[in-house]
Scaffold this motif. Structure first.
Motif, PDB file in Angstrom:
ATOM      1  N   ASP A  77      46.033  88.273  63.631  1.00 46.44           N
ATOM      2  CA  ASP A  77      47.054  88.724  62.695  1.00 46.44           C
ATOM      3  C   ASP A  77      47.418  87.532  61.802  1.00 46.44           C
ATOM      4  OD1 ASP A  77      49.481  89.294  61.379  1.00 46.44           O
ATOM      5  OD2 ASP A  77      50.164  90.575  63.010  1.00 46.44           O
ATOM      6  N   ALA A  78      46.967  87.558  60.566  1.00 41.55           N
ATOM      7  CA  ALA A  78      47.184  86.438  59.647  1.00 41.55           C
ATOM      8  C   ALA A  78      48.667  86.196  59.367  1.00 41.55           C
ATOM      9  CB  ALA A  78      46.433  86.680  58.339  1.00 41.55           C
ATOM     10  N   ASP A  79      49.476  87.248  59.375  1.00 40.89           N
ATOM     11  CA  ASP A  79      50.902  87.080  59.086  1.00 40.89           C
ATOM     12  C   ASP A  79      51.623  86.281  60.171  1.00 40.89           C
ATOM     13  OD1 ASP A  79      50.670  88.502  56.702  1.00 40.89           O
ATOM     14  OD2 ASP A  79      51.098  90.421  57.694  1.00 40.89           O
ATOM     15  N   SER A  80      51.353  86.582  61.413  1.00 40.58           N
ATOM     16  CA  SER A  80      52.026  85.885  62.512  1.00 40.58           C
ATOM     17  C   SER A  80      51.208  84.711  63.047  1.00 40.58           C
ATOM     18  CB  SER A  80      52.305  86.853  63.663  1.00 40.58           C
ATOM     19  OG  SER A  80      51.092  87.271  64.273  1.00 40.58           O
ATOM     20  N   GLY A  81      49.902  84.715  62.762  1.00 31.92           N
ATOM     21  CA  GLY A  81      49.017  83.676  63.300  1.00 31.92           C
ATOM     22  C   GLY A  81      48.602  83.944  64.732  1.00 31.92           C
ATOM     23  N   ALA A  82      48.906  85.139  65.229  1.00 34.45           N
ATOM     24  CA  ALA A  82      48.618  85.469  66.626  1.00 34.45           C
ATOM     25  C   ALA A  82      47.186  85.954  66.807  1.00 34.45           C
ATOM     26  CB  ALA A  82      49.577  86.538  67.123  1.00 34.45           C
ATOM     27  N   THR A 116      52.802  77.502  70.246  1.00 32.86           N
ATOM     28  CA  THR A 116      51.477  77.380  70.875  1.00 32.86           C
ATOM     29  C   THR A 116      50.631  78.633  70.675  1.00 32.86           C
ATOM     30  OG1 THR A 116      52.108  78.237  73.062  1.00 32.86           O
ATOM     31  CG2 THR A 116      52.439  75.859  72.662  1.00 32.86           C
ATOM     32  N   GLN A 117      51.251  79.705  70.159  1.00 31.81           N
ATOM     33  CA  GLN A 117      50.541  80.962  69.912  1.00 31.81           C
ATOM     34  C   GLN A 117      50.233  81.182  68.437  1.00 31.81           C
ATOM     35  OE1 GLN A 117      52.276  84.431  71.779  1.00 31.81           O
ATOM     36  NE2 GLN A 117      52.989  83.232  73.509  1.00 31.81           N
ATOM     37  N   ARG A 118      50.474  80.171  67.621  1.00 30.53           N
ATOM     38  CA  ARG A 118      50.260  80.318  66.183  1.00 30.53           C
ATOM     39  C   ARG A 118      48.978  79.593  65.771  1.00 30.53           C
ATOM     40  NH1 ARG A 118      55.369  79.221  64.201  1.00 30.53           N
ATOM     41  NH2 ARG A 118      55.842  81.304  64.921  1.00 30.53           N
ATOM     42  N   PHE A 119      48.077  80.354  65.141  1.00 30.49           N
ATOM     43  CA  PHE A 119      46.791  79.821  64.679  1.00 30.49           C
ATOM     44  C   PHE A 119      46.615  80.142  63.201  1.00 30.49           C
ATOM     45  CE2 PHE A 119      46.555  80.586  69.180  1.00 30.49           C
ATOM     46  CZ  PHE A 119      45.974  79.431  69.661  1.00 30.49           C
ATOM     47  N   VAL A 120      45.848  79.314  62.532  1.00 33.21           N
ATOM     48  CA  VAL A 120      45.573  79.505  61.114  1.00 33.21           C
ATOM     49  C   VAL A 120      44.068  79.672  60.960  1.00 33.21           C
ATOM     50  CG1 VAL A 120      45.705  78.477  58.819  1.00 33.21           C
ATOM     51  CG2 VAL A 120      47.547  78.066  60.474  1.00 33.21           C
ATOM     52  N   TYR A 121      43.660  80.803  60.394  1.00 30.65           N
ATOM     53  CA  TYR A 121      42.235  81.024  60.126  1.00 30.65           C
ATOM     54  C   TYR A 121      41.994  80.806  58.645  1.00 30.65           C
ATOM     55  CZ  TYR A 121      37.633  83.174  59.811  1.00 30.65           C
ATOM     56  OH  TYR A 121      36.299  83.403  59.587  1.00 30.65           O
ATOM     57  N   ASP A 122      41.046  79.938  58.347  1.00 29.08           N
ATOM     58  CA  ASP A 122      40.679  79.641  56.965  1.00 29.08           C
ATOM     59  C   ASP A 122      39.394  80.394  56.652  1.00 29.08           C
ATOM     60  OD1 ASP A 122      39.208  78.295  54.801  1.00 29.08           O
ATOM     61  OD2 ASP A 122      40.824  76.825  54.877  1.00 29.08           O
ATOM     62  N   ARG A 129      42.407  76.988  63.229  1.00 28.40           N
ATOM     63  CA  ARG A 129      43.155  75.743  63.438  1.00 28.40           C
ATOM     64  C   ARG A 129      44.450  76.035  64.193  1.00 28.40           C
ATOM     65  NH1 ARG A 129      41.940  71.362  59.577  1.00 28.40           N
ATOM     66  NH2 ARG A 129      39.946  71.864  58.610  1.00 28.40           N
ATOM     67  N   LEU A 130      44.894  75.053  64.936  1.00 31.11           N
ATOM     68  CA  LEU A 130      46.147  75.162  65.657  1.00 31.11           C
ATOM     69  C   LEU A 130      47.290  75.107  64.642  1.00 31.11           C
ATOM     70  CD1 LEU A 130      47.283  75.312  68.543  1.00 31.11           C
ATOM     71  CD2 LEU A 130      47.359  72.818  68.534  1.00 31.11           C
ATOM     72  N   GLY A 131      48.175  76.076  64.660  1.00 29.81           N
ATOM     73  CA  GLY A 131      49.253  76.152  63.678  1.00 29.81           C
ATOM     74  C   GLY A 131      50.150  74.934  63.664  1.00 29.81           C
ATOM     75  N   MET A 132      50.439  74.363  64.827  1.00 30.94           N
ATOM     76  CA  MET A 132      51.360  73.225  64.876  1.00 30.94           C
ATOM     77  C   MET A 132      50.668  71.891  64.588  1.00 30.94           C
ATOM     78  SD  MET A 132      52.250  73.238  68.899  1.00 30.94           S
ATOM     79  CE  MET A 132      50.999  73.051  70.142  1.00 30.94           C
ATOM     80  N   ASP A 133      49.338  71.893  64.478  1.00 32.06           N
ATOM     81  CA  ASP A 133      48.581  70.691  64.110  1.00 32.06           C
ATOM     82  C   ASP A 133      47.264  71.143  63.498  1.00 32.06           C
ATOM     83  OD1 ASP A 133      47.197  68.336  63.796  1.00 32.06           O
ATOM     84  OD2 ASP A 133      47.381  67.698  65.892  1.00 32.06           O
ATOM     85  N   THR A 134      47.260  71.383  62.202  1.00 29.20           N
ATOM     86  CA  THR A 134      46.098  71.967  61.539  1.00 29.20           C
ATOM     87  C   THR A 134      44.914  71.006  61.408  1.00 29.20           C
ATOM     88  OG1 THR A 134      47.053  71.486  59.365  1.00 29.20           O
ATOM     89  CG2 THR A 134      47.434  73.708  60.290  1.00 29.20           C
ATOM     90  N   SER A 135      45.041  69.809  61.955  1.00 31.56           N
ATOM     91  CA  SER A 135      43.877  68.916  62.002  1.00 31.56           C
ATOM     92  C   SER A 135      43.014  69.224  63.225  1.00 31.56           C
ATOM     93  CB  SER A 135      44.314  67.444  62.038  1.00 31.56           C
ATOM     94  OG  SER A 135      44.929  67.135  63.280  1.00 31.56           O
ATOM     95  N   GLN A 136      43.499  70.118  64.092  1.00 36.02           N
ATOM     96  CA  GLN A 136      42.810  70.474  65.337  1.00 36.02           C
ATOM     97  C   GLN A 136      42.200  71.870  65.235  1.00 36.02           C
ATOM     98  OE1 GLN A 136      42.664  68.257  68.133  1.00 36.02           O
ATOM     99  NE2 GLN A 136      43.417  66.910  66.521  1.00 36.02           N
ATOM    100  N   CYS A 137      40.934  72.002  65.644  1.00 37.07           N
ATOM    101  CA  CYS A 137      40.206  73.273  65.576  1.00 37.07           C
ATOM    102  C   CYS A 137      39.877  73.824  66.957  1.00 37.07           C
ATOM    103  CB  CYS A 137      38.882  73.080  64.830  1.00 37.07           C
ATOM    104  SG  CYS A 137      39.037  73.022  63.045  1.00 37.07           S
TER     105      CYS A 137
END
Length: 174
Positions: A77-82, A116-122, A129-137
């Motif tokens: 879910d791109a809106d929540s990052g879940a 810890t449940q928030r992710f970012v998909y590019d 990527r981890l939402g709280m540290d987008t340098s981590q995949c």
């Protein structure tokens, strides 16, 4: 002469890329999140995010994308990052055990307030990527383990800039 040079230049640029990418033959139906590269999965099934063991588990790993099996069904879910289980309603992927080098990701009750449940998909890089540290995949370990008739790998987190592309590109299949 120009045609030969152009053909040679084209092949020299495309063949190295083609030799690294091995597209899996995904047989799983339903929503899954899988690596874009087959990454040496023996049966060419690819690698899916999966619950460890059979059925429901609170630990996640990467597993051969089984032709049949509800525990590999995940949505994003791109809106929540879940990243949520499509089978086990209300359970989401979490980076809840960072000290555990083999199994840092768990499947726990979804909580939109839990970082810890928030992710970012590019979409462009195909990285999760981890939402709280987008340098981590989100990635997989280089080691393949036997898992019955299939194979598994640890699902881990690593610095995006230190990873080969084939270890960090994910496809979200809806």
């Amino acid at each position: 002469m120009k045609t030969t040079t152009l053909l040679c230049a084209t092949l020299c640029l495309t063949l190295p890329m083609a030799s690294f990418a091995e597209v899996p033959k995904i047989q799983t139906t339903g929503p899954i999140i899988h690596l874009a590269d087959n990454l040496d999965e023996a049966e060419m099934l690819g690698w899916c995010i999966d619950t460890e063991g059979r059925e429901l588990s609170d630990t996640l790993h990467a597993h051969s994308c089984k032709p049949v099996g509800d525990d590999v069904l995940f949505t994003y879910d791109a809106d929540s990052g879940a990243i949520g289980s499509a089978t086990y309603f209300g359970l989401c992927m979490s980076y809840n055990a960072p000290q555990n080098t083999k199994n840092p990701f768990g499947l726990i009750v979804c909580d939109q307030a839990d970082e810890t449940q928030r992710f970012v998909y590019d979409d462009a890089s195909m990285e999760i990527r981890l939402g709280m540290d987008t340098s981590q995949c989100v990635t997989v370990s280089p080691t393949i383990d036997n898992a019955g008739p299939y194979q598994s790998r640890d699902l881990i987190l690593a610095a995006c800039d230190s990873l080969e592309t084939r270890f960090k590109q994910w496809v979200i299949q809806r």
